[in-house]
Design a protein around this motif. Structure first.
Motif, PDB file in Angstrom:
ATOM      1  N   LEU A  64       0.808  -1.218   0.000  1.00 14.07           N
ATOM      2  CA  LEU A  64       0.000   0.000   0.000  1.00 14.07           C
ATOM      3  C   LEU A  64       0.843   1.271   0.000  1.00 14.07           C
ATOM      4  O   LEU A  64       0.358   2.334  -0.401  1.00 14.07           O
ATOM      5  CB  LEU A  64      -0.957  -0.015   1.192  1.00 14.07           C
ATOM      6  N   GLU A  65       2.090   1.171   0.414  1.00 12.06           N
ATOM      7  CA  GLU A  65       2.995   2.329   0.378  1.00 12.06           C
ATOM      8  C   GLU A  65       3.291   2.760  -1.061  1.00 12.06           C
ATOM      9  O   GLU A  65       3.755   3.862  -1.292  1.00 12.06           O
ATOM     10  CB  GLU A  65       4.302   2.009   1.102  1.00 12.06           C
ATOM     11  N   THR A  66       3.045   1.883  -2.038  1.00 10.87           N
ATOM     12  CA  THR A  66       3.340   2.219  -3.435  1.00 10.87           C
ATOM     13  C   THR A  66       2.197   2.970  -4.107  1.00 10.87           C
ATOM     14  O   THR A  66       2.356   3.417  -5.248  1.00 10.87           O
ATOM     15  CB  THR A  66       3.676   0.955  -4.260  1.00 10.87           C
ATOM     16  N   LEU A  67       1.051   3.115  -3.429  1.00 10.50           N
ATOM     17  CA  LEU A  67      -0.059   3.876  -4.015  1.00 10.50           C
ATOM     18  C   LEU A  67       0.291   5.357  -4.073  1.00 10.50           C
ATOM     19  O   LEU A  67       0.808   5.927  -3.104  1.00 10.50           O
ATOM     20  CB  LEU A  67      -1.336   3.682  -3.198  1.00 10.50           C
ATOM     21  N   ASP A  68       0.003   5.979  -5.197  1.00  9.00           N
ATOM     22  CA  ASP A  68       0.330   7.386  -5.410  1.00  9.00           C
ATOM     23  C   ASP A  68      -0.890   8.100  -5.965  1.00  9.00           C
ATOM     24  O   ASP A  68      -1.415   7.712  -7.016  1.00  9.00           O
ATOM     25  CB  ASP A  68       1.494   7.485  -6.397  1.00  9.00           C
ATOM     26  N   THR A  69      -1.344   9.142  -5.277  1.00  4.15           N
ATOM     27  CA  THR A  69      -2.501   9.925  -5.730  1.00  4.15           C
ATOM     28  C   THR A  69      -2.089  11.191  -6.481  1.00  4.15           C
ATOM     29  O   THR A  69      -2.957  11.926  -6.945  1.00  4.15           O
ATOM     30  CB  THR A  69      -3.390  10.338  -4.542  1.00  4.15           C
ATOM     31  N   MET A  78      -3.600   9.275   3.414  1.00  2.00           N
ATOM     32  CA  MET A  78      -4.095   7.945   3.040  1.00  2.00           C
ATOM     33  C   MET A  78      -3.326   6.867   3.810  1.00  2.00           C
ATOM     34  O   MET A  78      -3.922   5.921   4.326  1.00  2.00           O
ATOM     35  CB  MET A  78      -3.918   7.731   1.534  1.00  2.00           C
ATOM     36  N   ARG A  79      -2.019   7.015   3.904  1.00  2.00           N
ATOM     37  CA  ARG A  79      -1.209   6.020   4.624  1.00  2.00           C
ATOM     38  C   ARG A  79      -1.546   6.007   6.115  1.00  2.00           C
ATOM     39  O   ARG A  79      -1.557   4.950   6.748  1.00  2.00           O
ATOM     40  CB  ARG A  79       0.264   6.269   4.369  1.00  2.00           C
ATOM     41  N   LEU A  80      -1.829   7.177   6.676  1.00  2.00           N
ATOM     42  CA  LEU A  80      -2.262   7.239   8.076  1.00  2.00           C
ATOM     43  C   LEU A  80      -3.619   6.563   8.253  1.00  2.00           C
ATOM     44  O   LEU A  80      -3.824   5.804   9.201  1.00  2.00           O
ATOM     45  CB  LEU A  80      -2.331   8.689   8.557  1.00  2.00           C
ATOM     46  N   THR A  81      -4.542   6.828   7.338  1.00  2.00           N
ATOM     47  CA  THR A  81      -5.873   6.222   7.405  1.00  2.00           C
ATOM     48  C   THR A  81      -5.790   4.705   7.303  1.00  2.00           C
ATOM     49  O   THR A  81      -6.461   3.982   8.038  1.00  2.00           O
ATOM     50  CB  THR A  81      -6.771   6.781   6.284  1.00  2.00           C
ATOM     51  N   LEU A  82      -4.952   4.218   6.391  1.00  2.00           N
ATOM     52  CA  LEU A  82      -4.798   2.774   6.200  1.00  2.00           C
ATOM     53  C   LEU A  82      -3.862   2.149   7.229  1.00  2.00           C
ATOM     54  O   LEU A  82      -3.738   0.925   7.285  1.00  2.00           O
ATOM     55  CB  LEU A  82      -4.281   2.481   4.787  1.00  2.00           C
ATOM     56  N   ASN A  83      -3.189   3.003   8.006  1.00  2.00           N
ATOM     57  CA  ASN A  83      -2.232   2.550   9.013  1.00  2.00           C
ATOM     58  C   ASN A  83      -1.208   1.590   8.382  1.00  2.00           C
ATOM     59  O   ASN A  83      -1.012   0.465   8.834  1.00  2.00           O
ATOM     60  CB  ASN A  83      -2.963   1.884  10.184  1.00  2.00           C
ATOM     61  N   LEU A 109     -14.995 -14.780 -18.722  1.00  2.00           N
ATOM     62  CA  LEU A 109     -15.442 -14.390 -17.393  1.00  2.00           C
ATOM     63  C   LEU A 109     -14.595 -15.109 -16.353  1.00  2.00           C
ATOM     64  O   LEU A 109     -14.382 -16.314 -16.437  1.00  2.00           O
ATOM     65  CB  LEU A 109     -16.920 -14.756 -17.195  1.00  2.00           C
ATOM     66  N   ALA A 110     -14.110 -14.358 -15.401  1.00  3.92           N
ATOM     67  CA  ALA A 110     -13.330 -14.931 -14.301  1.00  3.92           C
ATOM     68  C   ALA A 110     -14.002 -14.526 -12.995  1.00  3.92           C
ATOM     69  O   ALA A 110     -14.151 -13.336 -12.710  1.00  3.92           O
ATOM     70  CB  ALA A 110     -11.896 -14.424 -14.342  1.00  3.92           C
ATOM     71  N   ILE A 111     -14.405 -15.512 -12.233  1.00  8.27           N
ATOM     72  CA  ILE A 111     -14.999 -15.255 -10.923  1.00  8.27           C
ATOM     73  C   ILE A 111     -14.055 -15.844  -9.877  1.00  8.27           C
ATOM     74  O   ILE A 111     -13.745 -17.031  -9.912  1.00  8.27           O
ATOM     75  CB  ILE A 111     -16.396 -15.884 -10.795  1.00  8.27           C
ATOM     76  N   ALA A 112     -13.576 -14.981  -9.014  1.00  7.74           N
ATOM     77  CA  ALA A 112     -12.663 -15.407  -7.951  1.00  7.74           C
ATOM     78  C   ALA A 112     -13.384 -15.329  -6.621  1.00  7.74           C
ATOM     79  O   ALA A 112     -14.064 -14.339  -6.326  1.00  7.74           O
ATOM     80  CB  ALA A 112     -11.428 -14.517  -7.931  1.00  7.74           C
ATOM     81  N   LYS A 113     -13.250 -16.373  -5.827  1.00  7.37           N
ATOM     82  CA  LYS A 113     -13.812 -16.395  -4.479  1.00  7.37           C
ATOM     83  C   LYS A 113     -12.664 -16.614  -3.506  1.00  7.37           C
ATOM     84  O   LYS A 113     -11.807 -17.469  -3.736  1.00  7.37           O
ATOM     85  CB  LYS A 113     -14.831 -17.520  -4.335  1.00  7.37           C
ATOM     86  N   GLY A 114     -12.653 -15.816  -2.453  1.00  3.96           N
ATOM     87  CA  GLY A 114     -11.593 -15.980  -1.486  1.00  3.96           C
ATOM     88  C   GLY A 114     -11.653 -14.937  -0.397  1.00  3.96           C
ATOM     89  O   GLY A 114     -12.688 -14.331  -0.144  1.00  3.96           O
ATOM     90  N   ILE A 115     -10.506 -14.719   0.212  1.00  2.00           N
ATOM     91  CA  ILE A 115     -10.381 -13.790   1.335  1.00  2.00           C
ATOM     92  C   ILE A 115      -9.576 -12.568   0.891  1.00  2.00           C
ATOM     93  O   ILE A 115      -8.472 -12.701   0.361  1.00  2.00           O
ATOM     94  CB  ILE A 115      -9.658 -14.466   2.530  1.00  2.00           C
ATOM     95  N   PHE A 116     -10.176 -11.390   1.108  1.00  2.00           N
ATOM     96  CA  PHE A 116      -9.463 -10.133   0.873  1.00  2.00           C
ATOM     97  C   PHE A 116      -9.097  -9.579   2.236  1.00  2.00           C
ATOM     98  O   PHE A 116      -9.934  -9.533   3.149  1.00  2.00           O
ATOM     99  CB  PHE A 116     -10.332  -9.140   0.099  1.00  2.00           C
ATOM    100  N   LYS A 117      -7.843  -9.160   2.371  1.00  2.00           N
ATOM    101  CA  LYS A 117      -7.354  -8.640   3.644  1.00  2.00           C
ATOM    102  C   LYS A 117      -6.767  -7.254   3.424  1.00  2.00           C
ATOM    103  O   LYS A 117      -5.949  -7.043   2.523  1.00  2.00           O
ATOM    104  CB  LYS A 117      -6.270  -9.560   4.200  1.00  2.00           C
ATOM    105  N   ILE A 118      -7.200  -6.329   4.250  1.00  2.00           N
ATOM    106  CA  ILE A 118      -6.618  -4.985   4.280  1.00  2.00           C
ATOM    107  C   ILE A 118      -6.853  -4.429   5.675  1.00  2.00           C
ATOM    108  O   ILE A 118      -7.859  -4.757   6.320  1.00  2.00           O
ATOM    109  CB  ILE A 118      -7.217  -4.061   3.183  1.00  2.00           C
ATOM    110  N   HIS A 119      -5.924  -3.633   6.162  1.00  2.00           N
ATOM    111  CA  HIS A 119      -6.060  -2.982   7.462  1.00  2.00           C
ATOM    112  C   HIS A 119      -6.256  -4.009   8.586  1.00  2.00           C
ATOM    113  O   HIS A 119      -6.975  -3.771   9.561  1.00  2.00           O
ATOM    114  CB  HIS A 119      -7.220  -1.978   7.407  1.00  2.00           C
ATOM    115  N   PRO A 155     -13.405   6.392   7.069  1.00  2.00           N
ATOM    116  CA  PRO A 155     -13.152   7.311   5.959  1.00  2.00           C
ATOM    117  C   PRO A 155     -12.708   8.673   6.482  1.00  2.00           C
ATOM    118  O   PRO A 155     -13.332   9.222   7.395  1.00  2.00           O
ATOM    119  CB  PRO A 155     -14.508   7.409   5.244  1.00  2.00           C
ATOM    120  N   PRO A 156     -11.621   9.200   5.928  1.00  2.00           N
ATOM    121  CA  PRO A 156     -11.139  10.495   6.422  1.00  2.00           C
ATOM    122  C   PRO A 156     -12.110  11.625   6.084  1.00  2.00           C
ATOM    123  O   PRO A 156     -12.902  11.521   5.155  1.00  2.00           O
ATOM    124  CB  PRO A 156      -9.807  10.674   5.684  1.00  2.00           C
TER     125      PRO A 156
END
Length: 181
Positions: A64-69, A78-83, A109-119, A155-156
């Motif tokens: 997430l540190e590579t995200l650039d707005t 954003m980095r503070l919000t996402l910790n 069509l590609a349908i993916a089922k799984g676990i998304f992890k953030i924060h 949300p900030p």
């Protein structure tokens, strides 16, 4: 990060599955965020992904540190919000639940089922996109809405203006066959 490295090592070193593993570390991830009368996006070209067609396994993560707005102050907020000091990665681990025919060259069509992890929060998700066999690889494109509050992200806000809790996420990644070292 350690979890992903261990997983990639086990999958990629399996002699029975080398022919059907596709890998990339330069995929594109974009989020679109909205506030009243304004929207902005964050971009990264550091999406890492693995698709194992033998087992229909998908594993993707983004630093997430590579995200650039395009705005340093907004990036810092954003980095503070996402910790990101404590939770530096967003990750998806799951399976491709839709059939994929490697011999068809059109997007499928590609349908993916799984676990998304953030924060630090895990949530079971189903994500739709397309998967396409292209010259020497696979092209995966997907879009979905991520609700910040589902992942305990507040949300900030600036005074009375609050960032929309729904963020549009888009990924595009060209994966090439992993041939071993």
């Amino acid at each position: 990060m350690k979890y992903s490295i261990v997983f990639f090592s086990l999958i990629l070193l399996s002699p029975f599955s080398l022919a059907q593993n596709y890998f990339a570390d330069d995929g594109k991830a974009v989020f679109l965020s909205k506030v009243p009368l304004h929207s902005f996006e964050g971009n990264s070209n550091n999406l890492v992904g693995l698709i194992n067609l033998n087992d229909s396994i998908l594993d993707f993560y983004l630093d997430l540190e590579t995200l650039d707005t395009g705005n340093g102050k907004r990036d810092k907020d954003m980095r503070l919000t996402l910790n990101t000091d404590e939770y530096p990665f967003a990750e998806f681990y799951g399976t491709l639940s839709s059939p994929f025919d490697i011999n068809i060259l059109e997007p499928q069509l590609a349908i993916a089922k799984g676990i998304f992890k953030i924060h630090g929060t895990f949530k079971e998700v189903e994500i739709e996109g397309t998967l396409q066999k292209v010259e020497d690889g696979l092209l995966l494109k997907a879009s979905w809405i991520l609700n910040l509050t589902d992942y305990d992200i507040v949300p900030p806000r600036l005074l009375i203006i609050k960032v929309d809790e729904n963020q549009e996420i888009n990924i595009e990644i060209y994966l090439t066959p992993y041939k071993g070292e």
